[in-house]
Each structure stands twice: as C-alpha cells, then as structure tokens.
Design an enzyme around this catalytic site. Sequence first.
Site, PDB file in Angstrom:
ATOM      1  N   HIS A   4       0.838  -1.192   0.000  1.00 56.85           N
ATOM      2  CA  HIS A   4       0.000   0.000   0.000  1.00 56.85           C
ATOM      3  C   HIS A   4       0.875   1.244   0.000  1.00 56.85           C
ATOM      4  O   HIS A   4       1.885   1.301   0.685  1.00 56.85           O
ATOM      5  CB  HIS A   4      -0.910   0.021   1.226  1.00 56.85           C
ATOM      6  CG  HIS A   4      -2.148   0.821   1.000  1.00 56.85           C
ATOM      7  ND1 HIS A   4      -3.290   0.285   0.441  1.00 56.85           N
ATOM      8  CD2 HIS A   4      -2.421   2.120   1.219  1.00 56.85           C
ATOM      9  CE1 HIS A   4      -4.203   1.224   0.341  1.00 56.85           C
ATOM     10  NE2 HIS A   4      -3.711   2.346   0.810  1.00 56.85           N
ATOM     11  N   ASP A  10     -13.534   2.664   6.984  1.00 57.50           N
ATOM     12  CA  ASP A  10     -12.523   3.391   6.202  1.00 57.50           C
ATOM     13  C   ASP A  10     -13.095   3.825   4.863  1.00 57.50           C
ATOM     14  O   ASP A  10     -12.849   4.951   4.417  1.00 57.50           O
ATOM     15  CB  ASP A  10     -11.263   2.543   5.987  1.00 57.50           C
ATOM     16  CG  ASP A  10     -10.263   3.304   5.116  1.00 57.50           C
ATOM     17  OD1 ASP A  10      -9.904   4.438   5.514  1.00 57.50           O
ATOM     18  OD2 ASP A  10      -9.906   2.825   4.042  1.00 57.50           O
ATOM     19  N   LYS A  14      -7.463  -1.360   6.449  1.00 53.45           N
ATOM     20  CA  LYS A  14      -7.781  -2.094   5.215  1.00 53.45           C
ATOM     21  C   LYS A  14      -6.933  -3.356   5.115  1.00 53.45           C
ATOM     22  O   LYS A  14      -7.398  -4.401   4.715  1.00 53.45           O
ATOM     23  CB  LYS A  14      -7.426  -1.236   3.992  1.00 53.45           C
ATOM     24  CG  LYS A  14      -8.426  -0.185   3.650  1.00 53.45           C
ATOM     25  CD  LYS A  14      -8.161   0.340   2.249  1.00 53.45           C
ATOM     26  CE  LYS A  14      -7.124   1.439   2.217  1.00 53.45           C
ATOM     27  NZ  LYS A  14      -7.617   2.769   2.493  1.00 53.45           N
TER      28      LYS A  14
HETATM   29  N1  URA Z   1      -4.024   5.773   1.373  1.00 51.77           N
HETATM   30  C1  URA Z   1      -5.049   5.310   2.120  1.00 51.77           C
HETATM   31  O1  URA Z   1      -5.516   4.197   1.937  1.00 51.77           O
HETATM   32  N2  URA Z   1      -5.529   6.099   3.059  1.00 51.77           N
HETATM   33  C2  URA Z   1      -5.057   7.326   3.307  1.00 51.77           C
HETATM   34  O2  URA Z   1      -5.542   7.977   4.181  1.00 51.77           O
HETATM   35  C3  URA Z   1      -3.994   7.816   2.513  1.00 51.77           C
HETATM   36  C4  URA Z   1      -3.493   7.004   1.547  1.00 51.77           C
END
Ligand code: URA
Length: 431
Positions: A82, A161, A187
Amino acid sequence: MRAVDIIIQKRDKRELSREEIEFFIHGFVAGQIPDYQAAAFAMAVLLNGMTPAETTALTLAMAHSGQTLDLSQVVDIAVDKHSSGGVGDKTSISVMPMVAACGLPVGKMSGRGLGFTGGTLDKLESVPGYRCDLTTEEFKKQLKEKGIVLTGQSLDLAPADGKLYALRDVTGTVPSMPLIASSIMSKKIAAGAQAIVLDVKVGLGAFMQTLEEARVLADLMMDIGRLAGRKTVALLSDMNQPLGSAVGNALEMVEAIELLRGRAPRDYYEHCLHVAAHLLVLGGRAKNLQEGREMAQRSIEDGGALEKLRVLIQAQGGDVAYIDDIGRFERAKFIETVKSPRSGFVSQVHARLVGEAAAALGAGRAKKGDPIDRAVGFLIHKKVGDKVEAGEPLFEIHANDEKKLAEARTNVLSAYRFSDEFVPPLPLFYG
Ligand code: URA
C-alpha cells in the site's frame, strides 16, 4: 455516549478512550452518526492529532467495522502493498502482476483518488468493464484461482474506512498522520494480509512532507502491523516530483501496461523492481532483495507479468483488448506540448502542483461522488536533473476543455524550476 461529546473532547485536545473511539466508528458505519459529525471528528483529529494508543484503537475499530478476511485457507501467505499516496503513483498496477507472475499470490484492496493524489481504482477503471466492487467471496475465489486481485474496498471489509476516506477527500482532512495510518492499516488487517509492504511517500507531493514525518508515519504503521501480528516493511520513497511520466488516470494505466512491456521511464521501473523485490522476500519467494529484483525483472522480460495483468483484467470483467492495444484508451480532445522557456537543468517539478493541476483538469474529485475525467492529465517529459534546451518539450497536457488547458499550462510551468548548474537526479528511496 454522544458523538458530539467525543468531537468536543478531541477538539479540546483530550485523549479518547478505546470505548469512545469504537462507539464513534460503529455509530458512523451503522448510519447513526451522520457524515457532518464524522467530518468534524476527522478535522479535530487532523488539527489535534492522536496518541499511538488512540491511533491503534481507531485502526482496530475500523478494521473490525465489517468482516475480516482469513486467507490462511486460500493461499500459503497473503501479501499486500500500500502506498501512502502520491502523484503519478501507478506502482500497484505494475507490481502486483510482476509479483503474481513470480508465483506469489497477491490480493489487494485499493483506493480512489484522495486530495491531489491519484487512486489505483480510478486508473484501473479506465479499462471499460473493469469491476472494483468484488464481494468478499469473489475476492477469495479469484485469489485462489488466478493468484491476483485488485479491487476496491468491498462494502463488508473495513466499511468505516471506505466511508471516512470518501469524506476526508472532500473535507480537507487527508494529511493527518493518525487518519492515514489507521486508514491504510485497517484495510490491510481486514483484508487478511499476513505480510505488508508499505510505500511511504515523502516530499512535496506527499502527505508527509519531511523525512522525519514520513519516518514517524512508517514507524506507527509498522507498530500497528506488529501488534496485529502481520509482517510489515515500510519503504520511504521520493515524492517531490511525480513518479514516472504519466499523471492522470488513463495515461497512468497506459504507462503501467507499458512498463510490463519493458517500456517505462527509468525511475518508475526502478521503483517497481524495488517494491516487487521486497514483496517477494516478505512472501518467502526470494532469498534476498537481489534475487527478488532479478525475478521481478525476468517476469517483465518473459512476458509473465503482462500475462498476469491480462488475467487480472479479464477476471474482473475488463476489456483485455485495451491491454494489447493501448490506442483504445480514451484520449483527450486537446493535446498540447509545452516547451521549456529556458536552457539549464531541471531542479524541481513540484509534485503537488502537478497533482493539483491534474485534479483541476478533471482527473480528481472536488466533492464526494463527483465524476472524473479519465482521459485528462500530463506526460512529464523532463524531470529533476535533466538537462534541457530552451524550446525542448517539457511536458504534454491532455485536456478536454480549452480554458482548463490554458490554466494547466500556467500551473505546471510554475511547478518547474531550473538551474544553470548541474543538478543531481532525486533519489528514489530514502530508507
Ligand atoms: N491511502 C489510504 O488508503 N488512506 C489514506 O488515508 C492515505 C493514503
């Protein structure tokens, strides 16, 4: 407990308890706490911060706000990556197929554009038919059968989220360390990742502008990962200038495909090899980074990675013909090459200014649910350290509106700085 009291407490810089945070998150997901209170809460967190204990509680409350996936029966190790968000960052679209082609299954839930940064889902959706709304069952089935999944947050995984992310995008509450850390890690935890590579961006076009801030964010996320029993690695990568050349949804999708054909700007290619190598090491497929890098390189050279991208696109309903013929991607009406106003060395291509200019062209959203224009954006031809002659092409604008094109020309030109002296290229990673 009342939502308003929790907001007031954060507004007044007082620490929230785990119970208060859980109450707020559960109420928000259940629809009992409206968007305006969640937005006020996000702003209070942005302004006043959170302690590591609060951030961990927020992450876990969000991770458990819906179902959590257990992938241990699906793959031997579930790896994920990520990015904390940047400009021109299409890394996942190239890296996931590379890694999957090396025999390491990858399942990832990505996001949409946030603030001035682009989102992987918006880029993928420039392939007609591509579905980003897989259910949990579809996610598992595809991961097992195809070894690769790139989808959005399904409604039942970390829904807190999903809701908060969309609100933050349009309420100026993105660049907050606890909100970013909890958003990313919730996530990852909910999606069952056992090993996670975090690409923490630092610089002018990142939410974390300094190396110190980026390190704090990286450490915070690694701590949360450890606490949740996940192997976690964080890389600190440059985001002072856009990554690669393309900025804008379809343009970036094309660049990501081209990388898998061995045709990509050097910085983007090197960045992807490094991230892929870390994933391969963490997932136990490579003994060390050098071996991981060589495997990733081979996956491009032998066409395996491109084939995996086809598999992914097809599995999620996209039109594979776009992968084989990039001429099919939607093109903007107006394409203009902007020439360098002077000779010298490029010393800055301010990534945030370029990202904001792309959003203003229509590549990003001004409010929740706004449609985006997939065809617009830029190709940045000259980057920091490049020598340039007056009149040489500097960048290309893809626009669907002449007035916006003129604004973009001024805005991106203002992102550039030049020097008469030699300027070294920017490093790709800081640690
Ligand atoms: N990526 C994400 O998933 N969340 C954020 O807040 C910033 C970047």
